[in-house]
Design an enzyme around this catalytic site. Sequence first.
Site, PDB file in Angstrom:
ATOM      1  N   HIS A 191       0.871  -1.171   0.000  1.00 13.22           N
ATOM      2  CA  HIS A 191       0.000   0.000   0.000  1.00 13.22           C
ATOM      3  C   HIS A 191       0.911   1.225   0.000  1.00 13.22           C
ATOM      4  CE1 HIS A 191      -3.232  -2.751   1.027  1.00 13.22           C
ATOM      5  NE2 HIS A 191      -2.554  -3.154   2.095  1.00 13.22           N
TER       6      HIS A 191
ATOM      7  N   GLU B  37      -4.164  -3.556  -4.527  1.00 18.85           N
ATOM      8  CA  GLU B  37      -5.627  -3.511  -4.570  1.00 18.85           C
ATOM      9  C   GLU B  37      -6.115  -2.098  -4.265  1.00 18.85           C
ATOM     10  OE1 GLU B  37      -6.250  -2.822  -1.400  1.00 18.85           O
ATOM     11  OE2 GLU B  37      -5.620  -4.402  -0.027  1.00 18.85           O
TER      12      GLU B  37
END
EC number: 2.3.1.-
Length: 334
Positions: A248, A286
Amino acid sequence: MSFTVWSKTEPFKLSAVQESLITLEHDNKRLLLTYREESKTWDIDLNGFQDMDVNEILQLAFLSIFYVFPTLRTEVVLQWANIESQKGTLSLPVEYNELEGNVSIDRMSFWQIPSPWMYTRCSDWPLSYLPNQVIRRPKCPKPGSTLYERFIPSLNETLSFVSLDIEQHLQYFHEWQNKPRVEYFWNESGSWDQHHEYLTTLQNDPHSFGVIGCFNDVPFAYFEVYWVPEDRIAPFAQPWHTHDRGFHALVGNDKFRGPHRVPVWLSSITHMLFLDDPRTQRVLLEPRIDNSKFINYLIEENYSKRLEFNFPHKRAAFMEITRNMFFSCLGPRI
């Protein structure tokens, strides 16, 4: 063309007067690379390099050629009169041709050499696909340790990734997570104590760790690096591979935002993950589906959008890049 290129220890001024002539200079050191069309080789001519290791010299020469020709797809062959006398100390993973007296490597292989960019010891466990095997992971890095460092000629700055140390980096995490543009995608705004607890939990999680990105030692970004099989993305990553990685990302320091920087740090964090464990064959992300700007940056860096799926808290894009795709296209941005 003129810019700075670093060996392991020293900055050199690189000048490419023409495509067949590259000059590197630092103090009394001078390295001349001349391309010979008839033999398809680069001749090395040195002056003042008596105190530099042969591996560092060769890596500097290859690095300079790949900087000048970043999309080169052919093998680079270096012809050096002294290579035979130095072969006993040659440890760089290059092809040594004893008959011709030269060494060679291709761009894809070169960028998979961990040194000098990786500061921590990379995993040397062999890849195994046996059923019910024990999954062996490298230990999480020591907090505050430098993981990766690379000089970026296009920015004339050094990019580094440092393992998050709570005492040293909590102030940045706290400030950045409370910025509205970050909170919109991360949903982690909160108090100092809440963020301390968040990072403490992360530090005790063997599948993930925090990373601070720096330009010239100034923190600009926060990353969370994780192993896919133990992460929430695993059910959507089928069939996942044991050593898939993911991360992330957020850029918190506004001074270091911009389209000229994103490809540099994005390709570099990907580079670091592939170098950290040679068994890793995929890096996955994601991002939230409405984070179109970041998704487009990923696509520009040769990530593929495989599908869209629903987490309980967001609809996400499944982004993937393979080791082969990363290194066969461009590798890390320069």
